[in-house]
Design an enzyme around this catalytic site. Structure first.
Site, PDB file in Angstrom:
ATOM      1  N   TRP A  84     -43.575  15.272  46.200  1.00 28.31           N
ATOM      2  CA  TRP A  84     -42.369  14.509  46.510  1.00 28.31           C
ATOM      3  C   TRP A  84     -41.403  15.346  47.342  1.00 28.31           C
ATOM      4  O   TRP A  84     -40.754  14.842  48.259  1.00 28.31           O
ATOM      5  CB  TRP A  84     -41.676  14.060  45.218  1.00 28.31           C
ATOM      6  CG  TRP A  84     -40.354  13.398  45.457  1.00 28.31           C
ATOM      7  CD1 TRP A  84     -40.134  12.098  45.819  1.00 28.31           C
ATOM      8  CD2 TRP A  84     -39.050  13.996  45.360  1.00 28.31           C
ATOM      9  NE1 TRP A  84     -38.775  11.856  45.950  1.00 28.31           N
ATOM     10  CE2 TRP A  84     -38.094  13.012  45.670  1.00 28.31           C
ATOM     11  CE3 TRP A  84     -38.599  15.282  45.035  1.00 28.31           C
ATOM     12  CZ2 TRP A  84     -36.729  13.258  45.678  1.00 28.31           C
ATOM     13  CZ3 TRP A  84     -37.236  15.527  45.033  1.00 28.31           C
ATOM     14  CH2 TRP A  84     -36.320  14.526  45.348  1.00 28.31           C
ATOM     15  N   HIS A  85     -41.330  16.634  47.054  1.00 33.09           N
ATOM     16  CA  HIS A  85     -40.406  17.494  47.786  1.00 33.09           C
ATOM     17  C   HIS A  85     -40.818  17.685  49.241  1.00 33.09           C
ATOM     18  O   HIS A  85     -39.954  17.868  50.105  1.00 33.09           O
ATOM     19  CB  HIS A  85     -40.296  18.860  47.101  1.00 33.09           C
ATOM     20  CG  HIS A  85     -39.373  18.862  45.929  1.00 33.09           C
ATOM     21  ND1 HIS A  85     -39.774  18.531  44.655  1.00 33.09           N
ATOM     22  CD2 HIS A  85     -38.054  19.160  45.825  1.00 33.09           C
ATOM     23  CE1 HIS A  85     -38.754  18.611  43.829  1.00 33.09           C
ATOM     24  NE2 HIS A  85     -37.702  18.990  44.509  1.00 33.09           N
ATOM     25  N   GLY A  86     -42.106  17.673  49.521  1.00 34.06           N
ATOM     26  CA  GLY A  86     -42.515  17.858  50.897  1.00 34.06           C
ATOM     27  C   GLY A  86     -43.997  17.614  51.087  1.00 34.06           C
ATOM     28  O   GLY A  86     -44.809  17.878  50.198  1.00 34.06           O
ATOM     29  N   PHE A  99     -35.605  16.158  52.340  1.00 35.71           N
ATOM     30  CA  PHE A  99     -36.409  15.561  51.300  1.00 35.71           C
ATOM     31  C   PHE A  99     -36.019  14.113  51.052  1.00 35.71           C
ATOM     32  O   PHE A  99     -36.627  13.458  50.253  1.00 35.71           O
ATOM     33  CB  PHE A  99     -36.297  16.370  50.000  1.00 35.71           C
ATOM     34  CG  PHE A  99     -36.670  17.821  50.184  1.00 35.71           C
ATOM     35  CD1 PHE A  99     -37.828  18.159  50.842  1.00 35.71           C
ATOM     36  CD2 PHE A  99     -35.848  18.822  49.719  1.00 35.71           C
ATOM     37  CE1 PHE A  99     -38.176  19.469  51.031  1.00 35.71           C
ATOM     38  CE2 PHE A  99     -36.186  20.146  49.894  1.00 35.71           C
ATOM     39  CZ  PHE A  99     -37.351  20.468  50.550  1.00 35.71           C
TER      40      PHE A  99
END
Length: 487
Positions: free
Chosen positions: A335-337, A487
């Site tokens: 989800w962060h990257g 993000f």
């Protein structure tokens, strides 16, 4: 438009609040919505129409879902979730999967794929999570859906928390979207402005100063920084310098992101909204389990309630429980990257959460407060995975950190007094909550909204000083990123 920019501080914010405070109560939501749309349009005008269309589709689907029963209700839920996840997948992950597919194709002798790079809209991850939250909360019966489309749009697009959180679940502010009079007091406004000033100071006076040097050190390891930055070459990056870069980034990301959250909470409080806390001194944690109860709290709760518990939570067998933990944190990293180093970062934290349950928590209990040290070092190593542009780069950087042999130029290069002062302040403010009563005092200070005259005067004076110092720094510096905007 970032909160620490002169455009926001000198033009948008004064103009917005002047109008917001002057209009009658019935028009405040309209002013907040128009201001939020303008705020987003400044940095993401190309995607504003798409975002608005997705809000309309979600509102209609959820109204239908609320009126439906049985399997039809679930169909509308699935449609809403699929649309939101598909939108996130396309914009955030299409490039990642195409790049990896192209690499595999080349590895087996094929030609590389060609495609037009998909541009990532700012704030899409937080935007998507809040739409999912609204849908699932209504489906579960936690809250009735909003009758007004404009109130729903305000919940999704509210500018203080739209770009980088905190992730505000619908039921947490459902009542405030229609009636904020209980929080529309002078005390709340003073406390909100103080919280904003604290966040701005954390971001500008500490995170920016540390971030500039952290970027330079990481660039040196990658052979991208000019030699004259430190008067040394990439081959001479010693373990001490590598550790210093990792520590600088460790404090940068905390003061950058928690500073943004403070500013968002403060702005919301000035408007009458009560956003949830997002950080609680994470670097005094005595285990990685505790770290995730203190770091990005709203994300941790979201993952727990909407992923971990639906997977079975703690009710499943031990092996399945560990698999669920690892799955949730790998997804958290992704989800962060959209990169392998983020997946590795999530898997790294998932591993230590499992090790906590297996035996580490028992060891930490025996050594007491000293368990802060190994927990912090584990966190620092994890941040190298997070900060690195690629997984290969991260592994190379970690090798330099743990290469304890003597290398040429082992002494640290010259750093300014400003950098050392910022690093010292970061360490003090990060760890002082480990002292008895300090954390309780800090929470009381930040949460208090019933101010006596003396405390109101002290907060006002402190706010003025922090704003003056921060604004002076902003005017004199061109380095002003926000880490979590991507993000």
């Amino acid at each position: 438009m970032v909160f620490s920019s002169t455009l926001f501080l000198f033009y948008f914010l004064p103009g917005f609040f002047l109008l917001y405070f002057l209009v009658p109560t019935r028009l405040k939501n309209l002013v907040a919505l128009v201001g939020s749309l303008g705020f987003y349009a400044w940095g993401g005008l190309n995607f504003l129409a798409l975002f608005l269309a997705s809000v309309v589709v979600n509102f209609v689907l959820i109204r239908f879902m609320d009126r439906a029963e049985g399997w039809q209700k679930r169909i509308y839920l699935i449609m809403s979730i699929v649309i939101n996840v598909a939108m996130l997948f396309y914009f955030k992950y299409a490039n990642f999967f195409l790049e990896n597919a192209s690499a595999v194709r080349q590895a087996v002798g094929g030609t590389p794929l060609t495609w037009e790079q998909v541009v990532l809209p700012i704030g899409i991850s937080f935007f998507t999570f809040e739409k999912l939250t609204y849908t699932i909360d209504v489906y579960r019966g936690v809250n009735r859906p909003l009758k007004s489309f404009w109130d729903f749009m305000l919940y999704i697009m509210l500018f203080p928390k739209m770009i980088a959180g905190p992730i505000v679940r619908f039921h947490e502010i459902a009542g405030q979207l229609t009636d904020r009079r209980a929080f529309d007091t002078v005390d709340h406004k003073i406390a909100g402005l103080f919280r904003f000033a604290v966040g701005l100071a954390k971001k500008v006076l500490i995170a920016n100063v540390l971030g500039q040097q952290a970027d330079a050190i990481f660039a040196m390891v990658g052979g991208q920084a000019p030699d004259h930055i430190f008067g040394t070459t990439p081959a001479q990056v010693s373990p001490a310098l590598a550790w210093l870069g990792a520590l600088a980034y460790t404090f940068q990301i905390y003061f950058d992101f928690s500073g943004y959250s403070d500013m968002a909470i403060g702005l919301g409080r000035m408007m009458g909204f009560q956003f949830p806390e997002n950080f609680n001194n994470p670097y005094v944690s005595r285990s990685i389990t505790e770290f995730w109860q203190r770091w990005h709290i709203t994300l941790g709760r979201w993952m727990r309630d909407y992923l971990y518990i639906p997977l079975g939570g703690n009710r499943v067998k031990t092996a399945r429980l560990y698999a669920n933990l690892w799955t949730v944190f790998i997804l958290s990293g992704f989800w962060h990257g959209a990169a392998w180093n983020f997946i590795a970062w999530g898997a790294f934290h998932g591993l230590f959460l499992i090790l906590d349950r297996l035996f580490l928590l028992r060891i930490y209990q025996r050594i007491g407060a000293l368990s802060i040290i190994p927990t912090f070092l584990i966190t620092v190593v994890g941040w190298v995975l997070f900060r690195a542009p690629t997984l290969t780069f991260a592994l190379d950087y970690l090798k330099r950190m743990f290469a304890f042999s003597t290398v040429a130029g082992e002494s640290l290069p010259y750093f300014t007094n400003e950098f050392w002062a910022a690093l010292a302040l970061a360490a003090v403010f990060s760890f002082m909550a480990a002292l008895p009563r300090v954390e309780r005092l800090e929470l009381t200070l930040l949460a208090d909204t019933h101010l006596r005259l003396r405390r109101a005067a002290v907060l006002s004076f402190t706010t003025a000083v922090l704003l003056l110092l921060s604004v002076s720094n902003i005017i004199g510096s061109s380095f002003n990123p926000f880490i979590y905007f991507r993000f």
